[in-house]
Design a protein around this motif. Structure first.
Motif, PDB file in Angstrom:
ATOM      1  N   LEU A  22       0.806  -1.225   0.000  1.00 16.62           N
ATOM      2  CA  LEU A  22       0.000   0.000   0.000  1.00 16.62           C
ATOM      3  C   LEU A  22       0.837   1.272   0.000  1.00 16.62           C
ATOM      4  O   LEU A  22       0.338   2.337  -0.351  1.00 16.62           O
ATOM      5  N   LEU A  23       2.108   1.172   0.374  1.00 15.16           N
ATOM      6  CA  LEU A  23       2.967   2.357   0.372  1.00 15.16           C
ATOM      7  C   LEU A  23       3.563   2.655  -0.999  1.00 15.16           C
ATOM      8  O   LEU A  23       3.865   3.803  -1.311  1.00 15.16           O
ATOM      9  N   THR A  24       3.743   1.638  -1.831  1.00 23.06           N
ATOM     10  CA  THR A  24       4.391   1.866  -3.123  1.00 23.06           C
ATOM     11  C   THR A  24       3.473   1.650  -4.323  1.00 23.06           C
ATOM     12  O   THR A  24       3.762   2.149  -5.405  1.00 23.06           O
ATOM     13  N   ASN A  25       2.392   0.893  -4.169  1.00 22.69           N
ATOM     14  CA  ASN A  25       1.468   0.659  -5.278  1.00 22.69           C
ATOM     15  C   ASN A  25       0.575   1.882  -5.496  1.00 22.69           C
ATOM     16  O   ASN A  25       0.384   2.693  -4.590  1.00 22.69           O
ATOM     17  N   THR A  26       0.035   2.008  -6.700  1.00 25.16           N
ATOM     18  CA  THR A  26      -0.875   3.104  -7.033  1.00 25.16           C
ATOM     19  C   THR A  26      -2.294   2.686  -6.676  1.00 25.16           C
ATOM     20  O   THR A  26      -2.822   1.708  -7.222  1.00 25.16           O
ATOM     21  N   LEU A  27      -2.903   3.427  -5.754  1.00 29.30           N
ATOM     22  CA  LEU A  27      -4.256   3.120  -5.270  1.00 29.30           C
ATOM     23  C   LEU A  27      -5.228   4.179  -5.750  1.00 29.30           C
ATOM     24  O   LEU A  27      -4.922   5.380  -5.717  1.00 29.30           O
ATOM     25  N   TYR A  28      -6.415   3.746  -6.153  1.00 32.12           N
ATOM     26  CA  TYR A  28      -7.467   4.654  -6.602  1.00 32.12           C
ATOM     27  C   TYR A  28      -8.729   4.411  -5.800  1.00 32.12           C
ATOM     28  O   TYR A  28      -8.903   3.351  -5.181  1.00 32.12           O
ATOM     29  N   ILE A  29      -9.628   5.380  -5.860  1.00 28.22           N
ATOM     30  CA  ILE A  29     -10.949   5.242  -5.262  1.00 28.22           C
ATOM     31  C   ILE A  29     -11.977   5.715  -6.279  1.00 28.22           C
ATOM     32  O   ILE A  29     -11.818   6.788  -6.875  1.00 28.22           O
ATOM     33  N   ALA A  30     -12.984   4.892  -6.514  1.00 28.38           N
ATOM     34  CA  ALA A  30     -14.039   5.186  -7.483  1.00 28.38           C
ATOM     35  C   ALA A  30     -15.381   5.257  -6.767  1.00 28.38           C
ATOM     36  O   ALA A  30     -15.591   4.588  -5.751  1.00 28.38           O
ATOM     37  N   LEU A  31     -16.297   6.047  -7.303  1.00 29.70           N
ATOM     38  CA  LEU A  31     -17.629   6.229  -6.718  1.00 29.70           C
ATOM     39  C   LEU A  31     -18.672   5.401  -7.454  1.00 29.70           C
ATOM     40  O   LEU A  31     -18.586   5.236  -8.677  1.00 29.70           O
ATOM     41  N   TYR A  32     -19.689   4.950  -6.707  1.00 32.03           N
ATOM     42  CA  TYR A  32     -20.724   4.080  -7.264  1.00 32.03           C
ATOM     43  C   TYR A  32     -22.119   4.504  -6.805  1.00 32.03           C
ATOM     44  O   TYR A  32     -22.280   5.089  -5.741  1.00 32.03           O
ATOM     45  N   THR A  33     -23.110   4.120  -7.592  1.00 29.68           N
ATOM     46  CA  THR A  33     -24.513   4.381  -7.267  1.00 29.68           C
ATOM     47  C   THR A  33     -25.055   3.265  -6.377  1.00 29.68           C
ATOM     48  O   THR A  33     -24.388   2.256  -6.144  1.00 29.68           O
ATOM     49  N   ALA A  34     -26.290   3.446  -5.941  1.00 25.48           N
ATOM     50  CA  ALA A  34     -26.954   2.427  -5.123  1.00 25.48           C
ATOM     51  C   ALA A  34     -27.209   1.148  -5.918  1.00 25.48           C
ATOM     52  O   ALA A  34     -27.506   0.106  -5.343  1.00 25.48           O
ATOM     53  N   ASN A  35     -27.086   1.212  -7.245  1.00 20.60           N
ATOM     54  CA  ASN A  35     -27.285   0.027  -8.086  1.00 20.60           C
ATOM     55  C   ASN A  35     -26.046  -0.861  -8.170  1.00 20.60           C
ATOM     56  O   ASN A  35     -26.079  -1.910  -8.802  1.00 20.60           O
ATOM     57  N   ALA A  36     -24.964  -0.462  -7.547  1.00 18.78           N
ATOM     58  CA  ALA A  36     -23.723  -1.240  -7.598  1.00 18.78           C
ATOM     59  C   ALA A  36     -23.853  -2.517  -6.783  1.00 18.78           C
ATOM     60  O   ALA A  36     -24.662  -2.615  -5.862  1.00 18.78           O
ATOM     61  N   ASN A  37     -23.023  -3.483  -7.136  1.00 14.39           N
ATOM     62  CA  ASN A  37     -22.954  -4.740  -6.400  1.00 14.39           C
ATOM     63  C   ASN A  37     -21.524  -4.868  -5.873  1.00 14.39           C
ATOM     64  O   ASN A  37     -20.672  -5.494  -6.501  1.00 14.39           O
ATOM     65  N   LEU A  38     -21.256  -4.225  -4.733  1.00 16.95           N
ATOM     66  CA  LEU A  38     -19.917  -4.202  -4.148  1.00 16.95           C
ATOM     67  C   LEU A  38     -19.989  -4.729  -2.721  1.00 16.95           C
ATOM     68  O   LEU A  38     -20.753  -4.213  -1.903  1.00 16.95           O
ATOM     69  N   ASN A  39     -19.197  -5.760  -2.435  1.00 17.13           N
ATOM     70  CA  ASN A  39     -19.229  -6.375  -1.112  1.00 17.13           C
ATOM     71  C   ASN A  39     -17.956  -7.190  -0.915  1.00 17.13           C
ATOM     72  O   ASN A  39     -16.989  -7.007  -1.646  1.00 17.13           O
ATOM     73  N   GLU A  40     -17.954  -8.098   0.035  1.00 16.05           N
ATOM     74  CA  GLU A  40     -16.759  -8.873   0.356  1.00 16.05           C
ATOM     75  C   GLU A  40     -16.282  -9.737  -0.810  1.00 16.05           C
ATOM     76  O   GLU A  40     -15.113 -10.111  -0.871  1.00 16.05           O
ATOM     77  N   THR A  41     -17.161 -10.040  -1.753  1.00 15.88           N
ATOM     78  CA  THR A  41     -16.775 -10.893  -2.884  1.00 15.88           C
ATOM     79  C   THR A  41     -16.220 -10.107  -4.076  1.00 15.88           C
ATOM     80  O   THR A  41     -15.787 -10.717  -5.054  1.00 15.88           O
ATOM     81  N   THR A  42     -16.202  -8.800  -4.007  1.00 14.45           N
ATOM     82  CA  THR A  42     -15.663  -7.984  -5.096  1.00 14.45           C
ATOM     83  C   THR A  42     -14.157  -8.226  -5.190  1.00 14.45           C
ATOM     84  O   THR A  42     -13.446  -8.091  -4.202  1.00 14.45           O
TER      85      THR A  42
END
Length: 138
Positions: A22-42
């Motif tokens: 996490l200190l050297t890799n490039t990390l991004y953050i993206a935004l999603y709507t309520a229609n997204a399917n994001l959870n522990e299995t993503t």
């Protein structure tokens, strides 16, 4: 759809196999709507359910200010607050590792739709063992 705030299961496994730095890799953050399917299995970044709006670029924005700390039995990660210069409505976000093939790290659930007309800001929690966004303990 399913939105669950969590570190993804694949991220936890990949930490033990040395995939993420996490200190050297490039990390991004993206935004999603309520229609997204994001959870522990993503497992990876997806465009399914990603927000669109004036000023928002698919894929989100770079995470900066990454620090890793520990206290007692807990290790934790902090990031700088994130600002999207965009007019959007978002329900959640995905943190992912661009360097490692867009592998998922964590899902953030905002609890309800949040709307911005000029800037959308994600304020990170306190950088402590009990409040940091990403943390693990025994």
């Amino acid at each position: 759809m399913s939105i669950l705030q969590t570190q993804t299961t694949s991220f936890k496994t990949e930490l033990y196999t040395g995939v993420h730095n996490l200190l050297t890799n490039t990390l991004y953050i993206a935004l999603y709507t309520a229609n997204a399917n994001l959870n522990e299995t993503t497992t990876v970044y997806t465009t399914d359910g990603e927000v669109s709006g004036t000023g928002y670029s698919p894929g989100g924005v770079l995470l900066t200010g990454v620090t890793i700390n520990s206290s007692g039995f807990t290790a934790y990660v902090d990031f700088a607050d994130v600002v999207f210069n965009a007019s959007v409505t978002a329900r959640c976000a995905l943190i992912y590792n661009v360097t490692q093939g867009n592998k998922s790290i964590a899902v953030l659930d905002f609890g309800s739709d949040k709307t911005s007309t000029t800037t959308f800001t994600i304020t990170m929690p306190a950088n402590t063992a009990s409040a940091a966004l990403i943390r693990s303990s025994n």
